[in-house]
Design an enzyme around this catalytic site. Structure first.
Site, mmCIF file in Angstrom:
data_model
loop_
_atom_site.group_PDB
_atom_site.id
_atom_site.type_symbol
_atom_site.label_atom_id
_atom_site.label_comp_id
_atom_site.label_asym_id
_atom_site.label_seq_id
_atom_site.Cartn_x
_atom_site.Cartn_y
_atom_site.Cartn_z
ATOM 1 N N ASP A 17 -2.462 7.449 3.666
ATOM 2 C CA ASP A 17 -1.426 6.578 3.103
ATOM 3 C C ASP A 17 -0.320 6.298 4.124
ATOM 4 O O ASP A 17 -0.026 7.134 4.978
ATOM 5 C CB ASP A 17 -0.835 7.262 1.861
ATOM 6 C CG ASP A 17 -0.075 6.285 0.973
ATOM 7 O OD1 ASP A 17 -0.218 5.060 1.164
ATOM 8 O OD2 ASP A 17 0.666 6.758 0.093
ATOM 9 N N HIS A 34 -3.042 -1.380 8.694
ATOM 10 C CA HIS A 34 -4.401 -0.947 8.344
ATOM 11 C C HIS A 34 -5.254 -0.846 9.607
ATOM 12 O O HIS A 34 -6.006 0.107 9.787
ATOM 13 C CB HIS A 34 -5.035 -1.910 7.340
ATOM 14 C CG HIS A 34 -4.297 -1.997 6.042
ATOM 15 N ND1 HIS A 34 -3.939 -0.867 5.321
ATOM 16 C CD2 HIS A 34 -3.826 -3.058 5.331
ATOM 17 C CE1 HIS A 34 -3.294 -1.247 4.215
ATOM 18 N NE2 HIS A 34 -3.206 -2.572 4.217
ATOM 19 N N LEU A 128 -21.813 16.370 10.058
ATOM 20 C CA LEU A 128 -20.607 16.173 9.240
ATOM 21 C C LEU A 128 -20.914 15.147 8.154
ATOM 22 O O LEU A 128 -21.389 14.054 8.454
ATOM 23 C CB LEU A 128 -19.456 15.665 10.114
ATOM 24 C CG LEU A 128 -18.180 15.251 9.375
ATOM 25 C CD1 LEU A 128 -17.474 16.468 8.775
ATOM 26 C CD2 LEU A 128 -17.224 14.498 10.311
HETATM 27 C C1 IPE Z 1 -3.846 5.730 -2.408
HETATM 28 O O1 IPE Z 1 -2.755 5.124 -1.824
HETATM 29 C C2 IPE Z 1 -5.089 4.942 -2.097
HETATM 30 C C3 IPE Z 1 -5.536 4.982 -0.702
HETATM 31 C C4 IPE Z 1 -4.972 5.666 0.257
HETATM 32 C C5 IPE Z 1 -6.692 4.192 -0.411
HETATM 33 P P1 IPE Z 1 -1.849 4.069 -2.598
HETATM 34 O O2 IPE Z 1 -0.812 3.641 -1.643
HETATM 35 O O3 IPE Z 1 -2.692 3.032 -3.219
HETATM 36 O O4 IPE Z 1 -1.234 4.962 -3.770
HETATM 37 P P2 IPE Z 1 0.118 4.786 -4.603
HETATM 38 O O5 IPE Z 1 0.117 3.388 -5.135
HETATM 39 O O6 IPE Z 1 1.249 5.013 -3.656
HETATM 40 O O7 IPE Z 1 0.055 5.833 -5.664
HETATM 41 C C1 IPE Z 2 -2.909 3.199 2.671
HETATM 42 O O1 IPE Z 2 -1.766 2.590 3.167
HETATM 43 C C2 IPE Z 2 -4.115 2.302 2.766
HETATM 44 C C3 IPE Z 2 -4.549 1.750 1.478
HETATM 45 C C4 IPE Z 2 -4.048 2.030 0.310
HETATM 46 C C5 IPE Z 2 -5.640 0.789 1.519
HETATM 47 P P1 IPE Z 2 -0.864 1.664 2.234
HETATM 48 O O2 IPE Z 2 -1.340 0.263 2.357
HETATM 49 O O3 IPE Z 2 -0.818 2.209 0.861
HETATM 50 O O4 IPE Z 2 0.545 1.805 2.942
HETATM 51 P P2 IPE Z 2 1.954 1.965 2.231
HETATM 52 O O5 IPE Z 2 1.824 3.116 1.259
HETATM 53 O O6 IPE Z 2 2.240 0.680 1.532
HETATM 54 O O7 IPE Z 2 2.894 2.258 3.337
HETATM 55 MG MG MG Z 3 0.364 3.522 -0.092
#
Ligand code: IPE
Ligand code: IPE
Ligand code: MG
Length: 229
Positions: A17, A34, A128
């Site tokens: 995240d 990303h 793995l």
């Molecule tokens: C969880 O992250 C999903 C992934 C890392 C793919 P999100 O950014 O979607 O989660 P919330 O919305 O902060 O709970």
């Molecule tokens: C995690 O990073 C990747 C996915 C959920 C696909 P985010 O896109 O949630 O990044 P933040 O949380 O908005 O910084």
């Molecule tokens: Mg996020």
């Protein structure tokens, strides 16, 4: 790395995240966050191989992530499709067995094809096991399993052991629907680091933290050396 094999977690789960915040902090488009996360992921895969981990599961796209703006969803679909194609040979060479965990519907066919091709190409590997949770939701997995019979027998990968160590980057302290069944007794590790800044060194730090913990599973501590019974 200096951790004995018997103190290593058998299964590490990672909620990757903070990509968006990493990009926004640099005045960049979220999509670049990303993209930057790809380097972190493959550095962590290398670290997992180096450490001798057997199971690594990563959260790449949740069942709730469809609610993001259509442009970001479209980017993530295309990005993962490209990444799978470009990294397939690498995974074969490194002995990584990749599996997708998640519902197929409504993932577009061309994305599913790349997942299927990578699964097929890496099926014989056993160094793995890398689970990519894509269009994954813990509740969806439990609903799907329950609809078919006993839950543990019908999880997306019934052979997958429980998560021992669950890492979440970006400072958020929640599960966001990740591997709910498998993480029932997981040790939780949270770091403020945003996912694109994560690395094998950061993984090793989490592994060292885990190695120093005592798990009880609802029972009592095993008496340690020098401790009274
Ligand atoms: C969880 O992250 C999903 C992934 C890392 C793919 P999100 O950014 O979607 O989660 P919330 O919305 O902060 O709970
Ligand atoms: C995690 O990073 C990747 C996915 C959920 C696909 P985010 O896109 O949630 O990044 P933040 O949380 O908005 O910084
Ligand atoms: Mg996020």
């Amino acid at each position: 790395m200096g951790i004995s094999v018997d103190r290593l977690p058998g299964h590490v789960g990672i909620i990757m995240d903070g990509n968006g915040r990493w990009a926004e902090a640099r005045g960049l488009d979220r999509s670049l966050g990303h993209e930057a996360g790809e380097r972190a992921l493959f550095d962590v895969v290398e670290g997992a191989l180096e450490a001798g981990l057997r199971y690594l599961s990563v959260y790449a796209f949740s069942t709730e992530n469809w609610s993001r703006p259509p442009s970001e969803v479209a980017f993530l679909l295309g990005f993962n499709r490209r990444l799978l194609r470009q990294r397939r040979d690498y995974m074969v060479e490194r002995g990584v067995r990749m599996r997708r965990l998640g519902r197929r519907d409504p993932v577009p066919g061309d994305v599913l094809e790349e997942f299927d091709a990578a699964e097929e190409a890496t099926r014989g590997n056993d160094r793995l096991a890398l689970q990519v949770c894509f269009n994954y939701g813990g509740r969806a997995e439990l609903e799907d399993a329950a609809a078919r019979g006993s839950i543990p027998a019908h999880l997306y990968a019934p052979d997958l052991p429980d998560v021992d160590l669950l890492i979440r980057t970006s400072g958020e302290k929640r599960l966001s629907n990740f591997l709910l069944w498998q993480s029932a007794y997981a040790e939780l590790y949270f770091t403020e680091m945003l996912w694109p800044d994560f690395s094998r060194a950061a993984l090793f730090e989490a592994l060292r933290d885990y190695a120093a913990r005592r798990r009880r599973f609802g029972g009592l501590d095993e008496p340690g050396e020098g401790e009274p019974r």
